[in-house]
Design a protein around this motif. Sequence first.
Motif, PDB file in Angstrom:
ATOM      1  N   ARG A  94      -3.423   9.480   9.827  1.00 32.05           N
ATOM      2  CA  ARG A  94      -3.041   8.004   9.951  1.00 32.05           C
ATOM      3  C   ARG A  94      -3.097   7.487   8.423  1.00 32.05           C
ATOM      4  O   ARG A  94      -2.160   6.685   8.105  1.00 32.05           O
ATOM      5  CB  ARG A  94      -4.178   7.136  10.836  1.00 32.05           C
ATOM      6  CG  ARG A  94      -4.069   7.270  12.300  1.00 32.05           C
ATOM      7  CD  ARG A  94      -4.912   6.507  12.983  1.00 32.05           C
ATOM      8  NE  ARG A  94      -4.887   6.535  14.256  1.00 32.05           N
ATOM      9  CZ  ARG A  94      -5.511   5.863  15.234  1.00 32.05           C
ATOM     10  NH1 ARG A  94      -6.198   4.797  14.845  1.00 32.05           N
ATOM     11  NH2 ARG A  94      -5.510   6.191  16.747  1.00 32.05           N
ATOM     12  N   ASP A  95      -3.956   8.121   7.593  1.00 30.42           N
ATOM     13  CA  ASP A  95      -4.034   7.888   6.342  1.00 30.42           C
ATOM     14  C   ASP A  95      -2.454   8.148   5.475  1.00 30.42           C
ATOM     15  O   ASP A  95      -2.051   7.339   4.838  1.00 30.42           O
ATOM     16  CB  ASP A  95      -4.904   8.720   5.513  1.00 30.42           C
ATOM     17  CG  ASP A  95      -5.034   8.285   4.177  1.00 30.42           C
ATOM     18  OD1 ASP A  95      -5.338   7.101   3.629  1.00 30.42           O
ATOM     19  OD2 ASP A  95      -5.043   9.009   3.307  1.00 30.42           O
ATOM     20  N   TYR A  98      -0.125   5.436   6.760  1.00 35.72           N
ATOM     21  CA  TYR A  98      -0.385   4.294   6.144  1.00 35.72           C
ATOM     22  C   TYR A  98       0.302   4.151   4.554  1.00 35.72           C
ATOM     23  O   TYR A  98       0.766   3.013   4.206  1.00 35.72           O
ATOM     24  CB  TYR A  98      -1.732   3.981   6.225  1.00 35.72           C
ATOM     25  CG  TYR A  98      -2.030   2.834   5.470  1.00 35.72           C
ATOM     26  CD1 TYR A  98      -1.652   1.390   5.944  1.00 35.72           C
ATOM     27  CD2 TYR A  98      -2.561   2.683   3.897  1.00 35.72           C
ATOM     28  CE1 TYR A  98      -1.993   0.242   5.137  1.00 35.72           C
ATOM     29  CE2 TYR A  98      -2.994   1.427   3.298  1.00 35.72           C
ATOM     30  CZ  TYR A  98      -2.580   0.236   3.885  1.00 35.72           C
ATOM     31  OH  TYR A  98      -2.895  -0.957   3.129  1.00 35.72           O
ATOM     32  N   LYS A  99       0.167   5.140   4.012  1.00 35.58           N
ATOM     33  CA  LYS A  99       0.837   5.320   2.635  1.00 35.58           C
ATOM     34  C   LYS A  99       2.162   5.194   2.613  1.00 35.58           C
ATOM     35  O   LYS A  99       2.968   4.585   1.815  1.00 35.58           O
ATOM     36  CB  LYS A  99       0.113   6.742   1.808  1.00 35.58           C
ATOM     37  CG  LYS A  99      -1.293   6.521   1.517  1.00 35.58           C
ATOM     38  CD  LYS A  99      -1.620   8.021   0.929  1.00 35.58           C
ATOM     39  CE  LYS A  99      -3.085   7.853   0.400  1.00 35.58           C
ATOM     40  NZ  LYS A  99      -3.591   9.332   0.008  1.00 35.58           N
ATOM     41  N   TYR A 101       3.971   3.919   4.974  1.00 33.11           N
ATOM     42  CA  TYR A 101       4.194   2.260   5.543  1.00 33.11           C
ATOM     43  C   TYR A 101       4.090   1.185   4.316  1.00 33.11           C
ATOM     44  O   TYR A 101       4.756   0.489   4.177  1.00 33.11           O
ATOM     45  CB  TYR A 101       3.409   1.829   6.559  1.00 33.11           C
ATOM     46  CG  TYR A 101       3.057   0.334   7.012  1.00 33.11           C
ATOM     47  CD1 TYR A 101       4.260  -0.390   7.375  1.00 33.11           C
ATOM     48  CD2 TYR A 101       1.907  -0.259   6.600  1.00 33.11           C
ATOM     49  CE1 TYR A 101       4.173  -1.532   7.702  1.00 33.11           C
ATOM     50  CE2 TYR A 101       2.002  -1.501   6.683  1.00 33.11           C
ATOM     51  CZ  TYR A 101       2.991  -2.361   7.262  1.00 33.11           C
ATOM     52  OH  TYR A 101       2.752  -3.617   7.536  1.00 33.11           O
ATOM     53  N   LEU A 102       3.174   1.440   3.484  1.00 34.17           N
ATOM     54  CA  LEU A 102       2.973   0.822   2.452  1.00 34.17           C
ATOM     55  C   LEU A 102       3.841   0.825   1.157  1.00 34.17           C
ATOM     56  O   LEU A 102       4.377  -0.198   0.504  1.00 34.17           O
ATOM     57  CB  LEU A 102       1.529   0.902   1.603  1.00 34.17           C
ATOM     58  CG  LEU A 102       0.847  -0.272   0.913  1.00 34.17           C
ATOM     59  CD1 LEU A 102       0.701  -1.381   2.027  1.00 34.17           C
ATOM     60  CD2 LEU A 102      -0.553   0.093   0.496  1.00 34.17           C
ATOM     61  N   TYR A 109       0.250  -5.029   5.863  1.00 38.83           N
ATOM     62  CA  TYR A 109      -1.103  -5.135   6.314  1.00 38.83           C
ATOM     63  C   TYR A 109      -1.924  -4.228   5.647  1.00 38.83           C
ATOM     64  O   TYR A 109      -1.657  -2.943   5.032  1.00 38.83           O
ATOM     65  CB  TYR A 109      -1.366  -5.154   7.581  1.00 38.83           C
ATOM     66  CG  TYR A 109      -0.843  -6.379   8.474  1.00 38.83           C
ATOM     67  CD1 TYR A 109      -1.615  -7.610   8.625  1.00 38.83           C
ATOM     68  CD2 TYR A 109       0.231  -6.147   9.190  1.00 38.83           C
ATOM     69  CE1 TYR A 109      -1.174  -8.469   9.094  1.00 38.83           C
ATOM     70  CE2 TYR A 109       0.918  -7.246   9.855  1.00 38.83           C
ATOM     71  CZ  TYR A 109       0.237  -8.386   9.944  1.00 38.83           C
ATOM     72  OH  TYR A 109       0.675  -9.512  10.488  1.00 38.83           O
ATOM     73  N   SER A 110      -3.412  -4.482   5.338  1.00 38.77           N
ATOM     74  CA  SER A 110      -4.369  -3.349   5.072  1.00 38.77           C
ATOM     75  C   SER A 110      -4.293  -2.369   5.827  1.00 38.77           C
ATOM     76  O   SER A 110      -4.020  -2.346   7.119  1.00 38.77           O
ATOM     77  CB  SER A 110      -5.429  -4.193   4.915  1.00 38.77           C
ATOM     78  OG  SER A 110      -6.167  -4.570   6.140  1.00 38.77           O
ATOM     79  N   ARG A 111      -5.325  -1.454   5.323  1.00 33.34           N
ATOM     80  CA  ARG A 111      -5.342  -0.093   6.228  1.00 33.34           C
ATOM     81  C   ARG A 111      -6.173  -0.315   7.520  1.00 33.34           C
ATOM     82  O   ARG A 111      -5.756   0.123   8.398  1.00 33.34           O
ATOM     83  CB  ARG A 111      -6.255   0.862   5.422  1.00 33.34           C
ATOM     84  CG  ARG A 111      -6.301   2.427   5.850  1.00 33.34           C
ATOM     85  CD  ARG A 111      -7.529   3.091   5.322  1.00 33.34           C
ATOM     86  NE  ARG A 111      -7.347   3.240   3.595  1.00 33.34           N
ATOM     87  CZ  ARG A 111      -6.374   4.231   3.355  1.00 33.34           C
ATOM     88  NH1 ARG A 111      -5.944   4.922   3.854  1.00 33.34           N
ATOM     89  NH2 ARG A 111      -6.336   3.987   1.736  1.00 33.34           N
ATOM     90  N   SER A 112      -7.114  -1.255   7.399  1.00 29.79           N
ATOM     91  CA  SER A 112      -7.960  -1.529   8.928  1.00 29.79           C
ATOM     92  C   SER A 112      -7.147  -2.166   9.755  1.00 29.79           C
ATOM     93  O   SER A 112      -7.129  -1.783  10.870  1.00 29.79           O
ATOM     94  CB  SER A 112      -8.983  -2.347   8.516  1.00 29.79           C
ATOM     95  OG  SER A 112      -8.637  -3.421   7.829  1.00 29.79           O
ATOM     96  N   PHE A 114      -3.929  -1.963   9.968  1.00 29.51           N
ATOM     97  CA  PHE A 114      -3.005  -1.161  10.355  1.00 29.51           C
ATOM     98  C   PHE A 114      -3.423  -0.095  11.235  1.00 29.51           C
ATOM     99  O   PHE A 114      -2.663   0.152  12.334  1.00 29.51           O
ATOM    100  CB  PHE A 114      -2.400  -0.320   9.072  1.00 29.51           C
ATOM    101  CG  PHE A 114      -1.459   0.908   9.170  1.00 29.51           C
ATOM    102  CD1 PHE A 114       0.016   0.568   9.445  1.00 29.51           C
ATOM    103  CD2 PHE A 114      -1.784   2.168   9.341  1.00 29.51           C
ATOM    104  CE1 PHE A 114       0.836   1.669   9.610  1.00 29.51           C
ATOM    105  CE2 PHE A 114      -0.936   3.285   9.617  1.00 29.51           C
ATOM    106  CZ  PHE A 114       0.267   2.886   9.747  1.00 29.51           C
ATOM    107  N   ASN A 115      -4.543   0.514  11.178  1.00 35.46           N
ATOM    108  CA  ASN A 115      -5.192   1.643  12.060  1.00 35.46           C
ATOM    109  C   ASN A 115      -5.397   0.771  13.393  1.00 35.46           C
ATOM    110  O   ASN A 115      -5.251   1.351  14.569  1.00 35.46           O
ATOM    111  CB  ASN A 115      -6.486   2.003  11.495  1.00 35.46           C
ATOM    112  CG  ASN A 115      -6.178   3.109  10.287  1.00 35.46           C
ATOM    113  OD1 ASN A 115      -4.889   3.532  10.307  1.00 35.46           O
ATOM    114  ND2 ASN A 115      -6.959   3.278   9.480  1.00 35.46           N
TER     115      ASN A 115
END
Length: 509
Positions: A94-95, A98-99, A101-102, A109-112, A114-115
């Motif tokens: 997921r990390d 997320y990177k 996606y960002l 959105y923030s990581r939290s 997003f998860n």
Amino acid sequence: MNKLRQIIRLYCQGVGIKTIHGMIDTSRNTIKKYVRLWHSLGLSQEEFNAKNDGELSVLFCTPVGKSSGSPRMKQLESLLPEICKKLKKKGVTRDMLYKEYLAQHPAGYSRSRFNNTIHIYLRLSRPVMHIEHKAGDKIYIDFAGSKLSVDPQEGTARDVEVFVAILGCSQLTYVEAVESQRKEDLIKACENALHYFGGIPQAIVPDNLRSAVTKGSKYEAVLNDEFACFAEHYGVTVVPARVYKPRDKSLVEGAVKLIYRSIYSRLEGRKFNDLSALNTAILVGLEIHNNKPFSGRSYSRREQFEEIEREMLGALNPLPYQVHKQTMVTVNKTGYVRLGEDIHHYSVPYTYIGKKVKLLYTSTLVKIYYQYTLIACHTRDRTKYQYTTDENHLALQHRFLGEWTPEKFITQATAIHEDVALYISKVLEHKVYPEQAYKSCSGILSFARRVGPQRLTDACRWAEKLGQYNYPVIEEILHKRLDQLPIEQEEPTPAIPSHDNIRGKDYYQ
């Protein structure tokens, strides 16, 4: 909704926000929010009171997906199917997603958040079904991930597999240590589990291990032939779990975790010389596990089994199942097949020479099949380099050769004449190698069909007089018709008179 109705009623009566807060124990911000929404809707008090709770909920309560109205959330929701698809790939985290996606959406959105959005999406797309287990319906089987060990001699420890079975309704559990996950060990462990439960369920649910399932499938798996025969022997259906779907057998997965605590912990630090000693210790822990009350309940697995499930199980087959091994071989030109494990040969009907046949064998029997038809069955013989023969499998000419014996030839000759029997016995005596004598006797006796018994009898008398005991002599006599000539009687030897000058035979003793 009752609190909402009270807030609007009190507000319309001119009660202040602070007073309403003290009367109905609701935060002032929430009261302000509801009052603001009521003004924005432009409803009169009568119109507000006329609506039911459901309508008020739609108008005043924030919907679960309200945040989806945000362009940023809509953008993330559109990416979720592709993100979750990538998440299934090996090594993808997921990390990493997320990177990625960002990088594409810097204002995202923030990581939290997003998860959390991924977590909610997966829960909605993969709901878990509650399974109602019926009494006597299924038994779930599996091997524990952590192995135990046996140590016959110091420094020779080896790992062994741990088989686990559990009944769906009562959750009565069976545990056994076996040498491996091979089909022989799996079938024996399953059979022991059925005897431990004392009956047969409707179905067995195994994992997709090779000893039970040849080819896994989401809809209909292909069973291992031997495991299917075992199920047929006991009249039980095999329903393999879907590939990569551990929830299909969640009961046995949970049972494995429980035995780690209830059985493995009791065996920790102990050494066992063989499987028998290890299984004896496992059985002690297993009985404690099955007789211990469920957490938060007043009854145990054993009590629930005896009360609900035992009577729903089918009757056991009184005959134990014998594991069959199989191999494909070609019938050689002599009409035998070779069982390589024992290096022993078994006969098959000579008409199958050159055909490929299947050998299905147990510890006691060897069955030979051609295209699902049983063509031969022998008692298993483990003597190396030997032959097991059924006379009915031989060709007629081979069967005749196999039946040749001195007694048989003399019996046939006696049926023709005593002089023929006497001659045949002399032939058997004069031939050094038995098979050579048998062929000569067979040829001589065949003349009875070709020239008749009388001529053969006379020919044997002539050959006896000549002192020749073989087939060519009889053939020559019959060819030259010497048998039709009278046999000359030998003249008696005259007696020697007694005389003093004749010493006689006694002198030379």
